[in-house]
Design a protein around this motif. Sequence first.
Motif, mmCIF file in Angstrom:
data_model
loop_
_atom_site.group_PDB
_atom_site.id
_atom_site.type_symbol
_atom_site.label_atom_id
_atom_site.label_comp_id
_atom_site.label_asym_id
_atom_site.label_seq_id
_atom_site.Cartn_x
_atom_site.Cartn_y
_atom_site.Cartn_z
ATOM 1 N N ALA A 1 0.733 -1.125 0.220
ATOM 2 C CA ALA A 1 0.090 0.092 0.393
ATOM 3 C C ALA A 1 0.617 0.960 -0.110
ATOM 4 N N TRP A 2 0.605 2.335 -1.010
ATOM 5 C CA TRP A 2 1.139 3.737 -0.653
ATOM 6 C C TRP A 2 0.502 4.373 -0.709
ATOM 7 N N GLY A 3 0.776 5.753 0.569
ATOM 8 C CA GLY A 3 -0.072 6.221 1.097
ATOM 9 C C GLY A 3 0.442 7.770 0.924
ATOM 10 N N LYS A 4 -0.039 8.243 1.099
ATOM 11 C CA LYS A 4 0.522 10.187 1.647
ATOM 12 C C LYS A 4 1.752 9.857 1.437
ATOM 13 N N ASP A 5 2.567 9.628 2.533
ATOM 14 C CA ASP A 5 4.290 9.851 2.570
ATOM 15 C C ASP A 5 4.365 8.662 2.464
ATOM 16 N N GLY A 6 4.944 7.336 1.137
ATOM 17 C CA GLY A 6 4.829 6.616 0.886
ATOM 18 C C GLY A 6 4.745 5.035 1.115
ATOM 19 N N VAL A 7 5.536 4.208 1.403
ATOM 20 C CA VAL A 7 5.141 2.936 1.438
ATOM 21 C C VAL A 7 4.476 2.820 2.943
ATOM 22 N N ALA A 8 2.979 2.492 2.517
ATOM 23 C CA ALA A 8 2.124 2.518 4.282
ATOM 24 C C ALA A 8 2.591 1.414 4.777
ATOM 25 N N TRP A 9 2.023 0.041 4.202
ATOM 26 C CA TRP A 9 2.789 -1.139 4.194
ATOM 27 C C TRP A 9 2.731 -2.326 3.023
ATOM 28 N N THR A 10 3.687 -3.648 3.615
ATOM 29 C CA THR A 10 3.515 -4.621 2.388
ATOM 30 C C THR A 10 3.012 -5.715 4.229
ATOM 31 N N SER A 11 2.028 -6.008 2.572
ATOM 32 C CA SER A 11 1.436 -7.550 3.239
ATOM 33 C C SER A 11 2.159 -8.743 3.414
ATOM 34 N N GLY A 12 2.181 -9.959 4.765
ATOM 35 C CA GLY A 12 2.450 -10.766 4.663
ATOM 36 C C GLY A 12 2.436 -11.935 2.997
ATOM 37 N N LYS A 13 2.959 -13.146 3.417
ATOM 38 C CA LYS A 13 2.447 -13.709 1.562
ATOM 39 C C LYS A 13 0.757 -13.827 2.364
ATOM 40 N N LEU A 14 -0.049 -13.612 0.854
ATOM 41 C CA LEU A 14 -0.937 -14.140 1.269
ATOM 42 C C LEU A 14 -1.549 -15.489 0.170
ATOM 43 N N SER A 15 -0.592 -15.734 -0.633
ATOM 44 C CA SER A 15 -0.865 -16.652 -1.922
ATOM 45 C C SER A 15 0.305 -17.745 -1.780
ATOM 46 N N TRP A 16 0.594 -18.578 -2.318
ATOM 47 C CA TRP A 16 1.014 -19.377 -3.457
ATOM 48 C C TRP A 16 1.565 -19.128 -4.560
ATOM 49 N N GLU A 17 0.389 -17.996 -4.908
ATOM 50 C CA GLU A 17 0.358 -18.034 -6.291
ATOM 51 C C GLU A 17 -0.460 -17.112 -7.034
ATOM 52 N N GLY A 18 -0.774 -16.190 -6.793
ATOM 53 C CA GLY A 18 -2.015 -15.430 -8.043
ATOM 54 C C GLY A 18 -3.063 -15.402 -6.370
ATOM 55 N N LEU A 19 -3.167 -13.825 -6.458
ATOM 56 C CA LEU A 19 -4.889 -13.309 -5.300
ATOM 57 C C LEU A 19 -5.856 -13.030 -5.809
ATOM 58 N N LYS A 20 -6.954 -12.675 -6.069
ATOM 59 C CA LYS A 20 -8.467 -12.680 -5.857
ATOM 60 C C LYS A 20 -8.490 -11.798 -5.311
#
Length: 193
Positions: free
Chosen positions: A134-153
């Motif tokens: 996620a990119w917010g007003k001041d730059g990178v807001a957060w990065t999630s942990g791994k949610l999938s082995w391959e492919g997100l919906k």
Amino acid sequence: MSLGHDDFKRDWKVEILRQPPLIAPARQFTWPLHIAGEEDALARGALRLLVRPASGGVFLATCALGFTDPAMPTAVYGSPNPGEICAVAGGYAYIAEVSTPERCMQIPMKPVAEVVPLPEHGLLLFVGFHTIAAWGKDGVAWTSGKLSWEGLKLTSISGDKLHGLGWNMLTDRDVPFELDLRTGEHSGGGFSK
């Protein structure tokens, strides 16, 4: 190629060019900046943008394609910061302050498979095959942990919760996840060790 649809306020205008302009502006920038291993990035093709900041001179941005696969996004988006432009070229995402385009930042996720503007949350989401940033007003807001082995919906948003599916390699099934848009913390998903 299309112009991304979002409701972020912008302090700039942009024109997507199909070919280099006959008369190029004095200020020209190539993104990414020099990165080891990306020496031939422009050989894959480029997204060319004629950017008109609210103040300051017009400039040409040549954004190297990450991948030539048409499934990879190529578009231009606003940002939670009205002075920033986000250009996505073949799954490579670049963000630059239009007043200082020589200091462009490339989102480390390669490829970015989907871009989701969320002006009501003040976020621009970059969805990859395994994680979301996620990119917010001041730059990178957060990065999630791994949610999938391959492919997100992504399936829905309710309040501050993003819902989606992540594939689990061990069961060969999509597993639901819920992600907090304020923090990037999640529960569920298809990635398990």
